[in-house]
Design a protein around this motif. Structure first.
Motif, PDB file in Angstrom:
ATOM      1  N   SER A 166       0.841  -1.205   0.086  1.00  0.00           N
ATOM      2  CA  SER A 166      -0.101   0.016  -0.110  1.00  0.00           C
ATOM      3  C   SER A 166       0.959   1.251   0.008  1.00  0.00           C
ATOM      4  CB  SER A 166      -0.957  -0.027   0.999  1.00  0.00           C
ATOM      5  OG  SER A 166      -0.262  -0.091   2.474  1.00  0.00           O
ATOM      6  N   SER A 167       2.060   1.359   0.633  1.00  0.00           N
ATOM      7  CA  SER A 167       2.859   2.600   0.467  1.00  0.00           C
ATOM      8  C   SER A 167       3.425   2.957  -0.720  1.00  0.00           C
ATOM      9  CB  SER A 167       4.050   2.180   1.638  1.00  0.00           C
ATOM     10  OG  SER A 167       4.646   1.214   1.151  1.00  0.00           O
ATOM     11  N   ALA A 168       3.271   1.769  -1.720  1.00  0.00           N
ATOM     12  CA  ALA A 168       4.249   1.991  -2.995  1.00  0.00           C
ATOM     13  C   ALA A 168       3.647   3.344  -3.825  1.00  0.00           C
ATOM     14  CB  ALA A 168       4.020   0.814  -3.739  1.00  0.00           C
ATOM     15  N   GLN A 169       2.248   3.571  -3.542  1.00  0.00           N
ATOM     16  CA  GLN A 169       1.664   4.640  -4.209  1.00  0.00           C
ATOM     17  C   GLN A 169       1.903   6.015  -3.848  1.00  0.00           C
ATOM     18  OE1 GLN A 169      -0.964   3.853  -6.895  1.00  0.00           O
ATOM     19  NE2 GLN A 169      -0.565   6.262  -7.211  1.00  0.00           N
ATOM     20  N   ALA A 170       2.344   6.204  -2.632  1.00  0.00           N
ATOM     21  CA  ALA A 170       2.635   7.295  -2.083  1.00  0.00           C
ATOM     22  C   ALA A 170       4.354   7.496  -2.392  1.00  0.00           C
ATOM     23  CB  ALA A 170       2.931   7.506  -0.636  1.00  0.00           C
ATOM     24  N   VAL A 171       5.162   6.480  -2.512  1.00  0.00           N
ATOM     25  CA  VAL A 171       6.437   6.555  -2.934  1.00  0.00           C
ATOM     26  C   VAL A 171       6.618   6.899  -4.493  1.00  0.00           C
ATOM     27  CG1 VAL A 171       8.295   5.295  -3.224  1.00  0.00           C
ATOM     28  CG2 VAL A 171       7.203   4.816  -1.355  1.00  0.00           C
ATOM     29  N   LEU A 172       5.456   6.304  -5.350  1.00  0.00           N
ATOM     30  CA  LEU A 172       5.445   6.677  -6.747  1.00  0.00           C
ATOM     31  C   LEU A 172       5.138   8.047  -7.029  1.00  0.00           C
ATOM     32  CD1 LEU A 172       5.237   5.558  -9.634  1.00  0.00           C
ATOM     33  CD2 LEU A 172       2.758   5.213  -9.272  1.00  0.00           C
ATOM     34  N   GLN A 173       4.477   8.773  -6.140  1.00  0.00           N
ATOM     35  CA  GLN A 173       4.301  10.239  -6.345  1.00  0.00           C
ATOM     36  C   GLN A 173       5.476  10.891  -6.035  1.00  0.00           C
ATOM     37  OE1 GLN A 173       1.529  11.777  -7.434  1.00  0.00           O
ATOM     38  NE2 GLN A 173       2.756  13.431  -7.350  1.00  0.00           N
ATOM     39  N   GLN A 174       6.474  10.522  -4.946  1.00  0.00           N
ATOM     40  CA  GLN A 174       7.472  11.021  -4.813  1.00  0.00           C
ATOM     41  C   GLN A 174       8.583  10.897  -6.054  1.00  0.00           C
ATOM     42  OE1 GLN A 174       8.008   9.167  -0.542  1.00  0.00           O
ATOM     43  NE2 GLN A 174       9.097  10.990  -0.415  1.00  0.00           N
ATOM     44  N   VAL A 175       8.405   9.698  -6.821  1.00  0.00           N
ATOM     45  CA  VAL A 175       9.228   9.495  -7.774  1.00  0.00           C
ATOM     46  C   VAL A 175       8.940  10.578  -8.817  1.00  0.00           C
ATOM     47  CG1 VAL A 175      10.002   7.907  -9.588  1.00  0.00           C
ATOM     48  CG2 VAL A 175       9.810   7.090  -7.366  1.00  0.00           C
ATOM     49  N   ARG A 176       7.548  10.718  -9.374  1.00  0.00           N
ATOM     50  CA  ARG A 176       7.233  11.664 -10.129  1.00  0.00           C
ATOM     51  C   ARG A 176       7.534  12.959  -9.858  1.00  0.00           C
ATOM     52  NH1 ARG A 176       0.841   9.322 -10.410  1.00  0.00           N
ATOM     53  NH2 ARG A 176       1.251   7.490 -11.699  1.00  0.00           N
ATOM     54  N   THR A 177       7.608  13.574  -8.648  1.00  0.00           N
ATOM     55  CA  THR A 177       7.936  14.893  -8.284  1.00  0.00           C
ATOM     56  C   THR A 177       9.462  14.969  -8.530  1.00  0.00           C
ATOM     57  OG1 THR A 177       6.221  14.714  -6.585  1.00  0.00           O
ATOM     58  CG2 THR A 177       8.048  16.391  -6.466  1.00  0.00           C
ATOM     59  N   ALA A 178      10.199  13.771  -8.292  1.00  0.00           N
ATOM     60  CA  ALA A 178      11.649  13.988  -8.519  1.00  0.00           C
ATOM     61  C   ALA A 178      11.877  13.911 -10.144  1.00  0.00           C
ATOM     62  CB  ALA A 178      12.498  12.629  -7.804  1.00  0.00           C
ATOM     63  N   VAL A 179      11.217  13.290 -10.752  1.00  0.00           N
ATOM     64  CA  VAL A 179      11.568  13.274 -12.324  1.00  0.00           C
ATOM     65  C   VAL A 179      10.989  14.681 -12.643  1.00  0.00           C
ATOM     66  CG1 VAL A 179      10.715  12.395 -14.450  1.00  0.00           C
ATOM     67  CG2 VAL A 179      11.272  10.907 -12.559  1.00  0.00           C
ATOM     68  N   GLN A 180      10.037  15.055 -12.281  1.00  0.00           N
ATOM     69  CA  GLN A 180       9.651  16.447 -12.889  1.00  0.00           C
ATOM     70  C   GLN A 180      10.712  17.561 -12.358  1.00  0.00           C
ATOM     71  OE1 GLN A 180       5.810  17.181 -11.151  1.00  0.00           O
ATOM     72  NE2 GLN A 180       4.840  15.545 -12.706  1.00  0.00           N
TER      73      GLN A 180
END
Length: 387
Positions: free
Chosen positions: A120-134
């Motif tokens: 379940s925690s992966a969804q929040a981490v994915l958002q962090q990855v998107r922010t870092a990529v941006q």
């Protein structure tokens, strides 16, 4: 006093002869703490990202950006990253190839392969990855704009760093009004499970040791000892002293092992050791009471395991008592585990002092004294009947 020490020494020797005790008393608790902390620990929600692919400027930029936001980043091969994702060891996997790195270096768009784990925690981490990529893409676009305007890259990069340092970044302060969440805030990944399993296993090991008193009664050892000028209280105290020494060594080993291996913060070590001493005294006295009442050592072992698990669960060693309903939370104070749990909680989470845990220490000391006196009386009563 010499009689008590002699009985305690015999108890220790009998314990050391059983090699299986080494695993169940010392190794198994640490393995269980590792398992529980890895799956359910307070810090198990820390973001973890695996970056697979050749080293490139893109991989370095993403790693730096993710780490600056508190994400744990590991560099590995594609197969290792996929294995970690399937086993829940990482939340998100970033798979880069040489074409991605070349496109980034040339200022061209790069298509990144991102795989999210099932937890379940992966969804929040994915958002962090998107922010870092941006963020990395934005910095690259800013650099390209400056170099396209004729500014050399060696001057454009420092200018961007200086501009970023002068910009006031807005922050958001989140106030959590959930009392339970605030209670566990700041706990390490293994801190809660370590204190719970410490109490559970110390009590379990002590109760199962009641079988040694039954065997001593069955083989006539207690009767022969009491034919000398030795009282039943001294016999119980000697047996309890032996069990206390075993329990304290076990508890100290768990505390030291979890601190060294898992980084568990036990707070003030002297106060934590004091709580452990009194809890071990209660556990040893309870074991002697069980050994004085039950005549069959096999049955005593079953009662010790079953009773230890029930009392441990009721005292908060399996589920934190903060999650208990109000009625069950009140009942849990009938167990020594709950008082020791509260004392450890005050020391670990609130930097409690001796004055803060005096009520818990007083209750544990009273329980130990009462159980030891009751065990002595029950032993005298048990010797008057045949096994």
């Amino acid at each position: 006093m010499s009689a008590m020490l002699a009985i305690a020494t015999v108890e220790l020797r009998r314990f050391l002869r059983d090699k299986s005790n080494i695993f169940f008393v010392f190794i198994f608790p640490l393995l269980l703490i590792l398992l529980l902390g890895s799956q359910f620990g307070a810090g198990s929600g820390q973001a973890r990202v695996a970056i697979a692919g050749p080293g490139s400027a893109l991989a370095q930029a993403l790693t730096a950006k993710l780490q600056s936001s508190g994400v744990v980043v590991t560099a590995s091969g594609e197969n290792a990253a996929r294995a970690d994702l399937s086993r829940g060891r990482t939340d998100v996997g970033l798979f880069l190839d040489e074409s991605d790195g070349a496109a980034f270096d040339a200022g061209q768009p790069a298509e990144l392969d991102v795989v999210m784990a099932s937890q379940s925690s992966a969804q929040a981490v994915l958002q962090q990855v998107r922010t870092a990529v941006q963020a990395v893409g934005l910095e690259r676009s800013q650099l390209a704009a400056l170099t396209g305007a004729g500014i050399p890259e060696d001057r454009a990069r420092p200018a961007l760093v200086q501009a970023a340092a002068q910009v006031a970044v807005p922050t958001v302060d989140i106030v959590d009004t959930n009392d339970v969440a605030q209670e566990f805030r700041g706990l390490g990944k293994f801190d809660l499970g370590a204190s719970q399993q410490l109490l559970l296993f110390v009590f379990l090991s002590s109760l199962t040791g009641a079988a040694t008193l039954i065997q001593a009664r069955r083989f006539g050892v207690v009767g022969r000892v009491m034919s000398a000028p030795v009282s039943s209280g001294q016999v119980v105290a000697g047996q309890a002293l032996g069990r206390f020494a075993i329990a304290f060594v076990q508890g100290g080993f768990i505390m030291a092992g979890t601190a060294l291996l898992f980084g568990v913060d036990w707070g003030n070590l002297w106060l934590s050791a004091l709580v452990l001493v009194l809890f071990c005294a209660v556990a040893a006295a309870a074991a002697m009471m069980v050994g004085s009442v039950i005549d069959n050592d096999t049955a005593a072992a079953g009662v010790g395991v079953g009773g230890g698990l029930v009392l441990g669960g009721l005292g908060g060693c399996m589920v934190p008592p903060e999650f208990f309903p109000e009625a069950l939370a009140a009942i849990s104070y009938a167990t020594p585990h709950r008082w020791a749990y509260d004392a450890f909680a005050a020391i670990q989470r609130q930097d409690g002092t001796l004055g803060d845990i005096l009520p818990q220490l007083g209750v544990l000391a009273g329980m130990a004294a009462a159980l030891l006196l009751l065990g002595a009386w029950l032993l005298r009563w048990s010797l008057s009947r045949a096994l």
